[in-house]
Design a protein around this motif. Structure first.
Motif, PDB file in Angstrom:
ATOM      1  N   UNK A 119       4.683 -21.394   6.728  1.00  0.00           N
ATOM      2  CA  UNK A 119       4.359 -21.103   8.119  1.00  0.00           C
ATOM      3  C   UNK A 119       4.094 -19.600   8.229  1.00  0.00           C
ATOM      4  N   UNK A 120       3.208 -19.179   9.166  1.00  0.00           N
ATOM      5  CA  UNK A 120       2.785 -17.768   9.158  1.00  0.00           C
ATOM      6  C   UNK A 120       3.846 -16.759   9.596  1.00  0.00           C
ATOM      7  N   UNK A 121       4.851 -17.203  10.391  1.00  0.00           N
ATOM      8  CA  UNK A 121       5.824 -16.239  10.899  1.00  0.00           C
ATOM      9  C   UNK A 121       7.239 -16.601  10.450  1.00  0.00           C
ATOM     10  N   UNK A 122       8.016 -15.565  10.205  1.00  0.00           N
ATOM     11  CA  UNK A 122       9.404 -15.765   9.774  1.00  0.00           C
ATOM     12  C   UNK A 122      10.306 -14.950  10.700  1.00  0.00           C
ATOM     13  N   UNK A 123      11.395 -15.559  11.154  1.00  0.00           N
ATOM     14  CA  UNK A 123      12.419 -14.814  11.899  1.00  0.00           C
ATOM     15  C   UNK A 123      13.713 -14.962  11.117  1.00  0.00           C
ATOM     16  N   UNK A 124      14.240 -13.821  10.691  1.00  0.00           N
ATOM     17  CA  UNK A 124      15.525 -13.809   9.979  1.00  0.00           C
ATOM     18  C   UNK A 124      16.595 -13.457  11.006  1.00  0.00           C
ATOM     19  N   UNK A 125      17.594 -14.312  11.121  1.00  0.00           N
ATOM     20  CA  UNK A 125      18.644 -14.087  12.134  1.00  0.00           C
ATOM     21  C   UNK A 125      19.970 -13.894  11.405  1.00  0.00           C
ATOM     22  N   UNK A 126      20.697 -12.818  11.760  1.00  0.00           N
ATOM     23  CA  UNK A 126      22.014 -12.610  11.167  1.00  0.00           C
ATOM     24  C   UNK A 126      23.020 -12.208  12.241  1.00  0.00           C
ATOM     25  N   UNK A 127      24.253 -12.413  11.910  1.00  0.00           N
ATOM     26  CA  UNK A 127      25.313 -12.073  12.868  1.00  0.00           C
ATOM     27  C   UNK A 127      26.444 -13.056  12.713  1.00  0.00           C
ATOM     28  N   UNK A 128      27.493 -12.859  13.493  1.00  0.00           N
ATOM     29  CA  UNK A 128      28.665 -13.732  13.369  1.00  0.00           C
ATOM     30  C   UNK A 128      28.330 -15.161  13.773  1.00  0.00           C
ATOM     31  N   UNK A 129      28.859 -16.097  13.040  1.00  0.00           N
ATOM     32  CA  UNK A 129      28.688 -17.526  13.350  1.00  0.00           C
ATOM     33  C   UNK A 129      27.225 -17.939  13.441  1.00  0.00           C
ATOM     34  N   UNK A 130      26.377 -17.248  12.664  1.00  0.00           N
ATOM     35  CA  UNK A 130      24.945 -17.562  12.751  1.00  0.00           C
ATOM     36  C   UNK A 130      24.661 -18.983  12.253  1.00  0.00           C
ATOM     37  N   UNK A 131      25.470 -19.468  11.306  1.00  0.00           N
ATOM     38  CA  UNK A 131      25.187 -20.795  10.736  1.00  0.00           C
ATOM     39  C   UNK A 131      25.247 -21.868  11.827  1.00  0.00           C
TER      40      UNK A 131
END
Ligand code: ADP
Length: 317
Positions: free
Chosen positions: A242-254
């Motif tokens: 897919x053309x766009x990627x969003x990487x998300x991090x932080x507490x309880x991200x899962x």
């Protein structure tokens, strides 16, 4: 640019590819390490061979150079059949091995002179040639430097200069920038681009996806001895991800990522980061704008995303 390096583009076998590999197979102890692969490298282009550790890259390169005898398949390098006519093919080829194997007891000048002898180049001819080789490698003034006094980047560049001693048409590079700092890496990239501009054919392996994306006209991804994708870097990204990627991090991200999975076409967890692969990231970004506990990066999809999708995120030792 030095005349001896800048001479010509090869036209092996009347305009054929610089390297052509058909149905190449090699096994060790009954285990297929290269399991029937085909690829061709057009003259004057840069071709990258990517793959996790143990994928079979080095074995493939060794077969192409006539250093390992394949069990099956055919190879033509510089218009010559390999391994049958490997000696003649190798006269037109330069090799930058994975680990610098310069002679530590010799100076830069002596290392180049000794290497020139393998190609039948006499001392007088080498004396005339060495200044331009060192100039190309950014090592002017270092001809009498002992090898131990050179930095890692300088040794790499000297190894590259050494690979050009015979003015090859085709240069093989096995992980040319592994272990180098960013400055040294950029300098090597600059020199490799110059070689491409001069019409040389480059065939390289690398673990750096940005290196492959910058340098390679085409590349192949190898895994478990098979080619699982081949094409131009942009084409592979378009085709596989897919053309766009969003990487998300932080507490309880899962937990958060699982409940918001539908905001991307695909979502993958790796460590404490959720990777959302999106055709349109706007809805996800709108939700993230209200999430103060999470941080995120929005970026275009890259070759590394393709590589990880096709070969998986599991560690290969
Ligand atoms: P890569 O360069 O992609 O890391 P290699 O071609 O070096 O992969 O190795 C592929 C597989 O073949 C590995 O499992 C390696 O252990 C095995 N292998 C390579 N060379 C030999 C050899 N001479 N004898 C036995 N096994 C080998």
């Amino acid at each position: 640019m030095a005349a001896l390096i800048a001479n010509h583009a090869l036209n092996p076998a009347g305009g054929g590819p610089a390297l052509e590999v058909v149905a190449l197979g090699k096994s060790y102890a009954g285990q297929a390490v290269v399991a029937g692969i085909d690829f061709a490298v057009p003259t004057g282009t840069c071709f990258g061979l990517l793959g996790p550790n143990g994928a079979g890259k080095t074995t493939t390169l060794r077969c192409c150079l006539g250093l390992t005898i394949p069990d099956s398949g055919t190879i033509r390098l510089a218009g010559r059949a390999v391994p049958a006519d490997a000696g003649a093919a190798r006269a037109r080829v330069g090799v930058v091995p994975q680990f610098d194997n310069l002679d530590p007891d010799f100076t830069a000048h002596e290392n180049l002179t000794v290497y020139g002898r393998y190609f039948g180049i006499g001392e007088a001819a080498m004396r005339a040639r060495i200044p331009e080789l060192l100039d190309f490698a950014g090592l002017t003034g270092k001809e009498h430097a002992p090898i131990q006094s050179l930095s890692g980047g300088m040794k790499r560049r000297l190894t590259l200069a050494r690979a050009l001693v015979n003015d090859p048409d085709i240069v093989f590079l096995d992980e040319p920038t592994t272990g180098l700092d960013p400055q040294a890496r950029h300098l090597i990239w600059d020199r490799l681009k110059r070689l491409i501009a001069l019409g040389k054919t480059l065939i390289l392996t690398t673990h750096f996806m940005d290196e492959a994306e910058r340098l390679c006209d085409r590349l192949a991804i190898l895994d478990h001895g098979r080619l699982i994708a081949e094409g131009a870097p942009r084409e592979l990204i378009r085709r596989h991800i897919e053309p766009q990627v969003v990487e998300v991090f932080g507490e309880a991200v899962a937990n958060w990522a699982q409940t918001h999975e539908q905001l991307g076409e695909r979502m993958e967890m790796a460590g404490d980061t959720a990777f959302f692969y999106c055709r349109d990231a706007a809805p996800l970004l709108a939700v993230l704008a209200g999430e103060t506990a999470l941080r995120f990066v929005h970026r275009a999809a890259s070759l590394e995303d393709v590589f990880l999708k096709l070969t998986g995120r599991d560690l290969r030792d």
